[in-house]
Design an enzyme around this catalytic site. Structure first.
Site, short mmCIF file in Angstrom:
data_model
loop_
_atom_site.label_atom_id
_atom_site.label_comp_id
_atom_site.label_asym_id
_atom_site.label_seq_id
_atom_site.Cartn_x
_atom_site.Cartn_y
_atom_site.Cartn_z
N ARG A 227 0.86 -1.18 0.00
CA ARG A 227 0.00 0.00 0.00
C ARG A 227 0.90 1.23 0.00
O ARG A 227 1.95 1.24 0.66
CB ARG A 227 -0.91 0.04 1.24
CG ARG A 227 -2.11 -0.88 1.16
CD ARG A 227 -3.12 -0.40 0.10
NE ARG A 227 -4.30 -1.25 0.01
CZ ARG A 227 -4.48 -2.22 -0.90
NH1 ARG A 227 -3.55 -2.48 -1.79
NH2 ARG A 227 -5.61 -2.91 -0.93
N HIS A 275 -1.53 0.08 -9.83
CA HIS A 275 -2.25 -0.85 -8.94
C HIS A 275 -2.76 -2.08 -9.72
O HIS A 275 -3.94 -2.39 -9.70
CB HIS A 275 -3.41 -0.14 -8.23
CG HIS A 275 -3.83 -0.85 -6.96
ND1 HIS A 275 -4.29 -0.19 -5.85
CD2 HIS A 275 -3.85 -2.17 -6.63
CE1 HIS A 275 -4.59 -1.07 -4.89
NE2 HIS A 275 -4.32 -2.29 -5.36
P1 NAP Z 1 -2.11 -10.99 5.23
O1 NAP Z 1 -2.23 -12.43 4.89
O2 NAP Z 1 -3.08 -10.39 6.18
O3 NAP Z 1 -0.61 -10.79 5.79
C1 NAP Z 1 -0.18 -9.60 6.35
C2 NAP Z 1 1.24 -9.78 6.87
O4 NAP Z 1 1.70 -8.53 7.36
C3 NAP Z 1 1.30 -10.77 8.05
O5 NAP Z 1 2.48 -11.52 8.00
C4 NAP Z 1 1.33 -9.82 9.26
O6 NAP Z 1 1.98 -10.34 10.41
C5 NAP Z 1 2.15 -8.69 8.70
N1 NAP Z 1 1.92 -7.48 9.50
C6 NAP Z 1 0.77 -6.82 9.72
N2 NAP Z 1 0.97 -5.76 10.53
C7 NAP Z 1 2.29 -5.77 10.84
C8 NAP Z 1 3.12 -4.96 11.64
N3 NAP Z 1 2.63 -3.91 12.33
N4 NAP Z 1 4.42 -5.27 11.74
C9 NAP Z 1 4.94 -6.34 11.09
N5 NAP Z 1 4.21 -7.16 10.29
C10 NAP Z 1 2.90 -6.87 10.17
O7 NAP Z 1 -2.15 -10.08 3.92
P2 NAP Z 1 -1.86 -10.52 2.39
O8 NAP Z 1 -3.02 -11.24 1.83
O9 NAP Z 1 -0.53 -11.16 2.34
O10 NAP Z 1 -1.83 -9.08 1.70
C11 NAP Z 1 -0.90 -8.08 2.11
C12 NAP Z 1 -1.27 -6.75 1.49
O11 NAP Z 1 -0.97 -6.74 0.09
C13 NAP Z 1 -2.75 -6.39 1.53
O12 NAP Z 1 -3.15 -5.90 2.79
C14 NAP Z 1 -2.85 -5.33 0.46
O13 NAP Z 1 -2.59 -4.08 1.04
C15 NAP Z 1 -1.73 -5.71 -0.51
N6 NAP Z 1 -2.24 -6.16 -1.83
C16 NAP Z 1 -1.93 -5.45 -2.93
C17 NAP Z 1 -2.37 -5.87 -4.17
C18 NAP Z 1 -2.00 -5.13 -5.42
O14 NAP Z 1 -2.49 -5.44 -6.51
N7 NAP Z 1 -1.10 -4.17 -5.34
C19 NAP Z 1 -3.13 -7.04 -4.28
C20 NAP Z 1 -3.44 -7.74 -3.13
C21 NAP Z 1 -2.98 -7.30 -1.89
P3 NAP Z 1 1.40 -11.62 11.18
O15 NAP Z 1 1.72 -12.79 10.27
O16 NAP Z 1 2.16 -11.66 12.44
O17 NAP Z 1 -0.09 -11.41 11.33
#
Ligand code: NAP
Length: 312
Positions: A227, A275
């Site tokens: 993000r 994006h």
């Molecule tokens: P997810 O499964 O919820 O994983 C989030 C990860 O971030 C987890 O490992 C979490 O730690 C870690 N995290 C959260 N807060 C943190 C903090 N304060 N300090 C350190 N680590 C932290 O999410 P995901 O499905 O992988 O997606 C990640 C992000 O990618 C989405 O939220 C979105 O913003 C982005 N995204 C972008 C696109 C695009 O097209 N550009 C597409 C899809 C997603 P824990 O494991 O300890 O919970």
């Protein structure tokens, strides 16, 4: 009585999603009427939601049992005070594949120095700069969730020494995992290529500020499909201007679409992608939606339910 499911996403998406959603619901054994129209919110059982669909007041949906997001990132809805129903984010195998390909493509591009050859083909035979091999190039993935852990494992498969960082301690095969503030510093100090796959929360906003950018090795690359507000833009631009950061591939921005006059568009060390890193794929995502509706009706716990306090 068939369930009523509202498809609250841009109208243009309905042609793609409508048939897949109906097929996925039938496959899951869920009897339902799905529509992008909503004559009576009080009769809606489930809301399939994208922030770009325009819905922001969930209060009239008194019967809705869950809001099922088509997006993985939920920062635009998680704090909505009218949302009292369970909120589930999207975990879509098609999206994960897309993200792995996007990140791998840009990591290999920066690792191999491909731009120099594509953009600099001028008849001069410069064979003095040769890329290291992957095992000599430490990379780091911030966020080891659905996307980050798959990306990290894939890059480890190319022999990159991969470090990962998450809020809570994690174990990912082939990846050196860190957590906490000390863990972040250890990761940043070594990361020649840094990938951001964190959700946007109060804790992650401006995470990559001037102080933390300065921890990265001279000439590091950044790939941010997470993000936009994870990075302090002014601090990044200063580091790019100084050449301390060699290049940033940015897919997400504080304001989207990125305004035409923004410095990122014209910066020689920035690649802007609009994006598009990993789109939700209707064929795979609708199966996840249908399974969650089946679960809701069977009284089983939802998949991928968002923790409101954590913000993701
Ligand atoms: P997810 O499964 O919820 O994983 C989030 C990860 O971030 C987890 O490992 C979490 O730690 C870690 N995290 C959260 N807060 C943190 C903090 N304060 N300090 C350190 N680590 C932290 O999410 P995901 O499905 O992988 O997606 C990640 C992000 O990618 C989405 O939220 C979105 O913003 C982005 N995204 C972008 C696109 C695009 O097209 N550009 C597409 C899809 C997603 P824990 O494991 O300890 O919970």
């Amino acid at each position: 009585m068939p369930l009523n499911i509202l498809f609250s996403a841009p109208v243009a998406d309905w042609a793609d999603y409508g048939p897949h959603l109906k097929a996925a619901l039938a496959e899951a054994g869920v009897e339902a009427a799905v529509s992008p129209e909503c004559p009576d919110p009080a009769k809606v059982d489930y809301i399939v939601y994208a922030p770009t669909g325009g819905l922001s007041d969930f209060a009239p949906f008194t019967r809705a049992k869950a809001v099922l997001s088509l997006w993985a990132g939920v920062e635009r809805i998680v704090g909505n005070p009218t949302l009292t129903q369970p909120l589930c984010r999207m975990v879509d195998p098609g999206m994960t594949e897309g993200m792995v390909e996007y990140v791998t493509g840009h990591v290999l591009r920066h690792h191999l120095g491909t731009d120099a050859h594509i953009l600099g083909q001028d008849g001069v035979w410069r064979n003095n700069i040769r890329p290291p091999i992957a095992r000599e190039r430490p990379v780091a993935v911030l966020g080891l969730g659905e996307l980050g852990s798959t990306v990290a494992r894939t890059l480890a498969g190319f022999n990159f020494p991969v470090m990962g960082w998450s809020r809570t301690p994690k174990s990912v095969p082939g990846v050196t995992c860190h957590s906490g503030e000390d863990g972040l510093e250890a990761v940043l100090r070594q990361a020649q290529i840094l990938i951001l796959l964190l959700p946007l929360t109060d804790d992650t906003r401006d995470l990559l500020d001037a102080r933390r950018l300065a921890m990265l090795p001279e000439g590091a690359f950044i790939v941010n499909p997470g993000r936009g507000p994870l990075i302090d833009d002014e601090a990044l631009l200063a580091a790019l201007d100084a050449g301390r950061i060699a290049h940033a591939t940015l897919d997400v921005f504080r304001v989207e679409p990125l305004p035409p006059g923004h410095r990122y568009w014209s910066h020689p060390r920035v690649t802007v992608t609009p994006h598009i890193a990993a789109d939700t794929r209707a064929i795979t995502a609708t199966r996840v939606i249908a399974e969650n509706i089946r679960r809701g009706e069977a009284g089983e716990p939802f998949l991928h339910q968002v923790d409101r306090d954590r913000g993701y």
